[in-house]
Write a protein that holds these residues in place. Sequence first.
Motif, PDB file in Angstrom:
ATOM      1  N   ILE A 245       0.967  -2.730  12.474  1.00 16.85           N
ATOM      2  CA  ILE A 245       0.502  -4.088  12.755  1.00 16.85           C
ATOM      3  C   ILE A 245       1.143  -5.021  11.728  1.00 16.85           C
ATOM      4  O   ILE A 245       0.730  -5.061  10.559  1.00 16.85           O
ATOM      5  CB  ILE A 245      -1.041  -4.165  12.680  1.00 16.85           C
ATOM      6  N   PRO A 246       2.156  -5.797  12.120  1.00 11.47           N
ATOM      7  CA  PRO A 246       2.880  -6.607  11.134  1.00 11.47           C
ATOM      8  C   PRO A 246       2.101  -7.810  10.622  1.00 11.47           C
ATOM      9  O   PRO A 246       2.445  -8.364   9.572  1.00 11.47           O
ATOM     10  CB  PRO A 246       4.121  -7.058  11.911  1.00 11.47           C
ATOM     11  N   SER A 247       1.042  -8.226  11.323  1.00 10.64           N
ATOM     12  CA  SER A 247       0.336  -9.452  10.959  1.00 10.64           C
ATOM     13  C   SER A 247      -0.671  -9.257   9.832  1.00 10.64           C
ATOM     14  O   SER A 247      -1.228 -10.232   9.331  1.00 10.64           O
ATOM     15  CB  SER A 247      -0.384 -10.010  12.198  1.00 10.64           C
ATOM     16  N   VAL A 248      -0.939  -8.025   9.416  1.00 14.02           N
ATOM     17  CA  VAL A 248      -1.858  -7.766   8.306  1.00 14.02           C
ATOM     18  C   VAL A 248      -1.051  -7.722   7.014  1.00 14.02           C
ATOM     19  O   VAL A 248      -0.196  -6.846   6.840  1.00 14.02           O
ATOM     20  CB  VAL A 248      -2.629  -6.453   8.500  1.00 14.02           C
ATOM     21  N   ALA A 249      -1.328  -8.707   6.110  1.00 11.94           N
ATOM     22  CA  ALA A 249      -0.564  -8.842   4.869  1.00 11.94           C
ATOM     23  C   ALA A 249       0.935  -8.841   5.223  1.00 11.94           C
ATOM     24  O   ALA A 249       1.362  -9.595   6.109  1.00 11.94           O
ATOM     25  CB  ALA A 249      -0.926  -7.736   3.891  1.00 11.94           C
ATOM     26  N   GLN A 250       1.741  -7.970   4.575  1.00 16.52           N
ATOM     27  CA  GLN A 250       3.149  -7.853   4.950  1.00 16.52           C
ATOM     28  C   GLN A 250       3.404  -6.618   5.812  1.00 16.52           C
ATOM     29  O   GLN A 250       4.531  -6.142   5.914  1.00 16.52           O
ATOM     30  CB  GLN A 250       4.030  -7.829   3.700  1.00 16.52           C
ATOM     31  N   GLY A 251       2.357  -6.147   6.458  1.00 16.25           N
ATOM     32  CA  GLY A 251       2.475  -5.012   7.367  1.00 16.25           C
ATOM     33  C   GLY A 251       1.480  -3.929   7.030  1.00 16.25           C
ATOM     34  O   GLY A 251       1.269  -3.602   5.854  1.00 16.25           O
ATOM     35  N   MET A 252       0.835  -3.385   8.062  1.00 19.24           N
ATOM     36  CA  MET A 252      -0.102  -2.279   7.887  1.00 19.24           C
ATOM     37  C   MET A 252       0.221  -1.185   8.886  1.00 19.24           C
ATOM     38  O   MET A 252       0.524  -1.461  10.051  1.00 19.24           O
ATOM     39  CB  MET A 252      -1.548  -2.736   8.109  1.00 19.24           C
ATOM     40  N   GLU A 253       0.162   0.075   8.421  1.00 18.29           N
ATOM     41  CA  GLU A 253       0.241   1.228   9.311  1.00 18.29           C
ATOM     42  C   GLU A 253      -1.101   1.952   9.291  1.00 18.29           C
ATOM     43  O   GLU A 253      -1.682   2.181   8.219  1.00 18.29           O
ATOM     44  CB  GLU A 253       1.345   2.196   8.879  1.00 18.29           C
ATOM     45  N   ILE A 254      -1.560   2.330  10.478  1.00 19.50           N
ATOM     46  CA  ILE A 254      -2.774   3.123  10.607  1.00 19.50           C
ATOM     47  C   ILE A 254      -2.373   4.468  11.199  1.00 19.50           C
ATOM     48  O   ILE A 254      -1.741   4.520  12.258  1.00 19.50           O
ATOM     49  CB  ILE A 254      -3.809   2.437  11.514  1.00 19.50           C
ATOM     50  N   ARG A 255      -2.721   5.522  10.513  1.00 16.57           N
ATOM     51  CA  ARG A 255      -2.350   6.881  10.948  1.00 16.57           C
ATOM     52  C   ARG A 255      -3.612   7.646  11.365  1.00 16.57           C
ATOM     53  O   ARG A 255      -4.594   7.681  10.619  1.00 16.57           O
ATOM     54  CB  ARG A 255      -1.611   7.616   9.836  1.00 16.57           C
ATOM     55  N   GLY A 291      -7.756  12.942   9.624  1.00 11.26           N
ATOM     56  CA  GLY A 291      -8.682  11.824   9.733  1.00 11.26           C
ATOM     57  C   GLY A 291      -7.945  10.552  10.077  1.00 11.26           C
ATOM     58  O   GLY A 291      -7.079  10.537  10.954  1.00 11.26           O
ATOM     59  N   VAL A 292      -8.269   9.462   9.346  1.00 14.17           N
ATOM     60  CA  VAL A 292      -7.653   8.148   9.547  1.00 14.17           C
ATOM     61  C   VAL A 292      -7.206   7.625   8.194  1.00 14.17           C
ATOM     62  O   VAL A 292      -7.959   7.657   7.212  1.00 14.17           O
ATOM     63  CB  VAL A 292      -8.638   7.153  10.187  1.00 14.17           C
ATOM     64  N   MET A 293      -5.948   7.134   8.124  1.00 12.77           N
ATOM     65  CA  MET A 293      -5.388   6.621   6.879  1.00 12.77           C
ATOM     66  C   MET A 293      -4.711   5.280   7.134  1.00 12.77           C
ATOM     67  O   MET A 293      -3.968   5.135   8.112  1.00 12.77           O
ATOM     68  CB  MET A 293      -4.364   7.617   6.310  1.00 12.77           C
ATOM     69  N   THR A 294      -4.974   4.282   6.286  1.00 10.89           N
ATOM     70  CA  THR A 294      -4.297   2.989   6.386  1.00 10.89           C
ATOM     71  C   THR A 294      -3.378   2.789   5.184  1.00 10.89           C
ATOM     72  O   THR A 294      -3.730   3.143   4.049  1.00 10.89           O
ATOM     73  CB  THR A 294      -5.298   1.828   6.437  1.00 10.89           C
ATOM     74  N   THR A 295      -2.207   2.235   5.432  1.00 10.26           N
ATOM     75  CA  THR A 295      -1.248   1.881   4.385  1.00 10.26           C
ATOM     76  C   THR A 295      -0.876   0.419   4.584  1.00 10.26           C
ATOM     77  O   THR A 295      -0.378   0.047   5.655  1.00 10.26           O
ATOM     78  CB  THR A 295       0.012   2.760   4.466  1.00 10.26           C
TER      79      THR A 295
END
Length: 498
Positions: A245-255, A291-295
């Motif tokens: 999701i590029p619109s969160v801060a300078q980009g977020m990945e959810i795994r 599980g679930v991980m956000t970066t």
Amino acid sequence: MQYKKLLSSAILVAMMPVGQAMATVDASTDAAPTSDSQSAMSAPAPAKVSSGDCSVGFLSRFAAAYREDAEPADPNAPATPRRAMPAPLDSPPFPNSEWQLGGVDAPIGVPDTNSQYPLEKALSCTAFGQWMKNNRIEVFGWINPSANASTSNTSNYPLSYATRPNRLEFNQWVLNIERVPDTVQTDHVDWGFDISNLYGYDYHFTTMKGVFSNQLLNNPAGANEPLTGKIYGDDPMLFYYDLYIPSVAQGMEIRFGRWLSLPDIEAQFSPQNYLVTHSILYTVDPYTQMGVMTTTKLNNQWTVQLGVNGSNDTAIWNSAARPSLQACVRWVSKSNDDMLYPCVNNFNESDYNYNNVQMYVMTWGHRFSQSFHMLTESYYMYGRNVPGFGPGETPGITGSSPLPGKAGEYGIVNYLNFELSPSNMLSFRNEFYNDQKGQRTGFATRYTSHTVGVTHWVSQDLEIRPELRYEHSYDLPAYDEGKKSSQTVALLDAIIHY
């Protein structure tokens, strides 16, 4: 016997480019007229088969891809656009060009730099290959055999993964199918996935409880085998879905799914390591979580990671799962010369069950120059109310207490890595480890290990890695199943990419 067949296959794959080149030479010789030397000199050489030549068969294209990969890379190839600082390291010869960051295929803003290996090239003429290309799906893997000569006779443990001394070993046969999300662009949501399967001896270390774990947990060790479980096994080691999701801060990945444990310098897959063997720190710490991980990238200097999982090496559907927190922060200096990566790799308030250890870890990377850098990792782990590790333990018998208790361990490992040339790397590793009650290694003792190794890239498809390692246990004999206080091992392995 199966590993011997697989090893033979690996050797045949490695030799295919040589056979193809020899066949080309023979064909050229047979075609030259012996009665007219002038005609022979002026006759054009037959064109080499290309990996993209759809007029020839799959195996011919596959062999041609190996030959092409052995040729020098184009120095004038344009650089791939990126939305991040320049790559701090050269890969090859180093296993990675970026500072360490787990939980993502590459740091956000860094393009997909996976090489196109022979299998993908050979598939390009097929409808399946074109479908993969159109959808940015990659398929590749490697075969990794090794050999070792050891001063121990029964077991090299806690050296890993080559725990069986004085033998040829089939460590890994890995197949990866993946799509890497495009995190360079910022105008649309993107997605990716990874399915990676490992077959070989190394499954002993990567297995997650609840995912084919009966191969390991329900089979006792055979005669003169240092580890429990079947000798060779299969582990679907990675399966996850990524949402960018590029619109969160300078980009977020959810795994979502099963991923590799975030903080380690070392990795489960052989091409991602500086050396053949692993440090003791790595051997006994968590390998994967589910599980679930956000970066989330805040800027070029700061990245934060938060996630929840079912505890270390435990599937979320297994009864041993415990809800656990992961939290990491990565900082990179503006000069790109330093990296700090502190992590709470596992935190919950549960007692010990299947590998449920609490883990706090820090990694520091420093670049002295483009060809010389250092990586240092330290951690503290412990389990609460571990059965057999309370007061009243029988001296000399690990885990013999009638009561549960806290069992902890800590250590530090340092890597010094030198680029000798674009195809050669030298690495030194030194570590100290204290298994305070012996819960991780089976022996309550302090350890040191010292390792030196070279990686030689024959081509982008073939790595050769010789290594020499010496280690010592200080408080009691811990090597060769408790018979020796020190151990020296020489190793050689090959990584054959396909």
